[in-house]
Design a protein around this motif. Structure first.
Motif, mmCIF file in Angstrom:
data_model
loop_
_atom_site.group_PDB
_atom_site.id
_atom_site.type_symbol
_atom_site.label_atom_id
_atom_site.label_comp_id
_atom_site.label_asym_id
_atom_site.label_seq_id
_atom_site.Cartn_x
_atom_site.Cartn_y
_atom_site.Cartn_z
ATOM 1 N N LYS A 160 -16.247 -4.583 5.869
ATOM 2 C CA LYS A 160 -16.413 -4.478 4.404
ATOM 3 C C LYS A 160 -17.634 -5.237 3.903
ATOM 4 C CE LYS A 160 -13.082 -5.919 5.753
ATOM 5 N NZ LYS A 160 -11.764 -6.124 6.284
ATOM 6 N N GLY A 185 -4.662 -9.265 1.276
ATOM 7 C CA GLY A 185 -3.283 -9.522 1.669
ATOM 8 C C GLY A 185 -2.968 -10.998 1.783
ATOM 9 N N THR A 186 -3.947 -11.791 2.213
ATOM 10 C CA THR A 186 -3.715 -13.230 2.352
ATOM 11 C C THR A 186 -3.339 -13.826 0.997
ATOM 12 O OG1 THR A 186 -5.343 -13.273 4.113
ATOM 13 C CG2 THR A 186 -4.773 -15.382 3.132
ATOM 14 N N ASP A 198 -11.068 -15.317 1.818
ATOM 15 C CA ASP A 198 -9.865 -14.722 1.237
ATOM 16 C C ASP A 198 -9.520 -15.381 -0.097
ATOM 17 O OD1 ASP A 198 -9.329 -12.823 3.286
ATOM 18 O OD2 ASP A 198 -8.532 -14.415 4.541
ATOM 19 N N ASP A 244 -13.648 -11.618 -0.117
ATOM 20 C CA ASP A 244 -13.226 -10.436 0.648
ATOM 21 C C ASP A 244 -12.819 -9.302 -0.313
ATOM 22 O OD1 ASP A 244 -12.007 -9.199 3.239
ATOM 23 O OD2 ASP A 244 -10.332 -9.245 1.835
ATOM 24 N N LYS A 295 -14.521 -5.331 -1.095
ATOM 25 C CA LYS A 295 -13.766 -4.064 -1.144
ATOM 26 C C LYS A 295 -13.894 -3.414 -2.511
ATOM 27 C CE LYS A 295 -10.549 -6.083 2.171
ATOM 28 N NZ LYS A 295 -9.330 -6.879 2.298
ATOM 29 N N ASN A 314 -1.405 -4.566 0.516
ATOM 30 C CA ASN A 314 -2.465 -4.245 -0.455
ATOM 31 C C ASN A 314 -1.982 -3.088 -1.310
ATOM 32 O OD1 ASN A 314 -5.719 -4.728 1.185
ATOM 33 N ND2 ASN A 314 -3.973 -6.090 1.044
ATOM 34 N N ALA A 316 -4.238 -5.072 6.595
ATOM 35 C CA ALA A 316 -4.825 -5.672 7.799
ATOM 36 C C ALA A 316 -3.820 -5.515 8.937
ATOM 37 C CB ALA A 316 -5.134 -7.153 7.552
HETATM 38 N N1 HSE Z 1 -8.408 -11.009 5.323
HETATM 39 C C1 HSE Z 1 -8.111 -9.777 4.648
HETATM 40 C C2 HSE Z 1 -6.840 -9.911 3.862
HETATM 41 C C3 HSE Z 1 -7.984 -8.601 5.550
HETATM 42 O O1 HSE Z 1 -6.196 -10.958 3.871
HETATM 43 O O2 HSE Z 1 -6.476 -8.953 3.200
HETATM 44 C C4 HSE Z 1 -9.306 -8.113 6.004
HETATM 45 O O3 HSE Z 1 -10.147 -7.854 4.923
#
Ligand code: HSE
Length: 439
Positions: free
Chosen positions: A116, A171-172, A207, A212, A216, A293, A312
């Protein structure tokens, strides 16, 4: 030949090389082995891994890589006559990933990437190179992992004008926020839990600071609006400033806190921002749990589309990558951003301060005479109208929590009020503010 007819002679296998064999790469090997026959029937030809390359040949990846040719030098994949598609899973916006991508496309090979950061920063140049060489550039795994959202927007919703795209793109952060929600955990404890579960890196900056998600979001915005990728115009505020009280107070207000990437195009230009927001508790985004997500795209004919899934992990990443490879095997590809690079618009950057909405503001203040008056004065002086105010007494003497909900107004007025209050001797720590989304 009709697209329905079986080929008179079997098509030759599509030959794939993988560069960067981490969690996702191991998943691709496993998936292509496990679903080999089904994939060949769907693709109309076999898909074969012919070569692998990564930094450490001997690392245990939980999958037997000995059947495949190993190249220490990634450029050997580009030079190889028996490689049709290079799958880049090295990561990083620049460096070896970008070098490999440029060399692969420049040599006329198809490129599939999960990267990404590289697409957000260099996607336009890479797309132009792919066009010049008439070769595919595919990046489904780069946005929201296993959710086929690139394909859905690029193809399924391609008849629509999309004015707004938003969602939970990390997602984190979502895992951390739902831990805070369920357990009343502090940010630090929820981050430790995310690290223990393998969701968060030892250095969680990308994150938790929203970087991140910003990558996206910029890709989604280009695809949805037909605009040139502009990662420099995405602003990102992460979730480090949240405390357990924010989650509780949001809930008391009928909302949940989510890190939302929001991109909107209107007559003011293009707005792209990642920030923690209050989402109404009855909106589907409020129900997205753990490390999942979700993406919402609003089309002018289709209405609201909602996509949810794993962002992920080995299986979801491999699912997205192999779907791209199958498209290439079928010769189903086109411009990376749904139209040629020269057809993409350059949208002006919208003034984020002019966005109108309600806000949640949380302050921790010393419990002394005149503090509320000071807050009210700052709000008045900045032009912020207060809809409600709650004060919760402190149990440990560390300051009281004040939560304000504002009436609708421009975001710039909130920033002005918080600049005044941030300088006050009676305000402890940094104030927190979040838009209250009306979705
Ligand atoms: N580290 C990202 C997340 C996944 O936690 O969603 C990869 O982009």
């Amino acid at each position: 030949m009709s697209p329905y007819s079986a080929p008179t002679a079997p098509r030759p296998p599509l030959r794939v090389a993988l560069a960067g064999i981490g969690v996702g790469g191991g998943g691709v090997v496993r998936l292509l082995e496990a679903n080999r026959d089904l994939i060949a029937r769907r693709a109309g030809r076999a898909i074969e891994i012919v070569a692998l390359s990564a930094r450490d040949r001997h690392k245990d990846r939980g999958v037997d890589l000995t059947p495949y040719r190993w190249e220490d030098d990634m450029d050997a994949l580009v030079a190889a006559d028996d490689v049709d598609v290079i799958v880049e899973m090295i990561g990083g916006a620049d460096g070896p990933a970008l070098t490999l991508a440029r060399h692969a496309l420049g040599a006329g090979k198809a490129l599939v990437t999960a990267n990404k950061a590289m697409i957000a920063h260099h996607g336009l140049d890479l797309a132009r190179l792919a066009e010049e060489k008439d070769t595919p550039l595919k990046y489904e795994a780069a946005v929201a992992g296993g959710i086929p959202v690139i394909k859905a927007i690029r193809e399924g919703a391609s008849a629509n004008e999309i004015a707004r795209v938003y969602g939970i793109l990390n997602g984190t952060c979502n895992y951390i926020l739902t831990q805070m929600e369920r357990n009343g955990a502090s940010f630090a404890d929820a981050l430790s839990a995310a690290q223990a579960e393998g969701y968060a890196e030892a250095d969680p900056t990308f994150d938790v600071d929203g970087i991140d998600a910003a990558h996206k979001l910029s890709i989604l915005a280009a695809l949805c609006f037909g605009t040139k990728l502009d990662i420099g115009a995405v602003t990102a505020d992460g979730i480090r400033g949240l405390i357990a009280a924010d989650i509780r107070e949001a809930e008391a207000l009928g909302h949940r806190v989510r890190l939302i990437g929001m991109a909107e195009r209107d007559s003011n230009g293009l707005y792209q921002h990642v920030q923690p927001c209050l989402v109404p508790a009855d909106h589907p985004l409020a129900y997205v749990p753990g490390a999942l997500n979700a993406v919402v795209a609003e089309g002018n004919f289709v209405g609201r589309l909602f996509f949810e899934g794993a962002g992920a992990g080995a299986g979801p990443t491999a699912s997205a990558i192999v779907a791209d490879i199958i498209d290439i095997a079928r010769d189903e590809y086109g411009p990376a951003f749904a139209m040629p690079v020269d057809s993409l618009d350059q949208a002006p950057v919208a003034d984020a301060g002019a966005r109108i909405g309600k806000h949640y503001v949380r302050l921790i203040v010393e419990d002394r005479i005149g503090v509320l008056a000071e807050i009210a004065t700052a709000m008045r002086d900045a032009g912020v109208s207060i809809e409600s105010l709650i004060q919760r007494g402190s149990e440990d003497g560390s300051g009281v929590v004040i939560v304000l909900v504002t009436h609708e107004g421009p975001a710039s007025t909130i920033h002005a009020a918080l600049a005044i209050l941030g300088a006050s001797d009676h305000v402890v720590g940094a104030p927190m503010h979040m838009p209250i989304l009306a979705l």
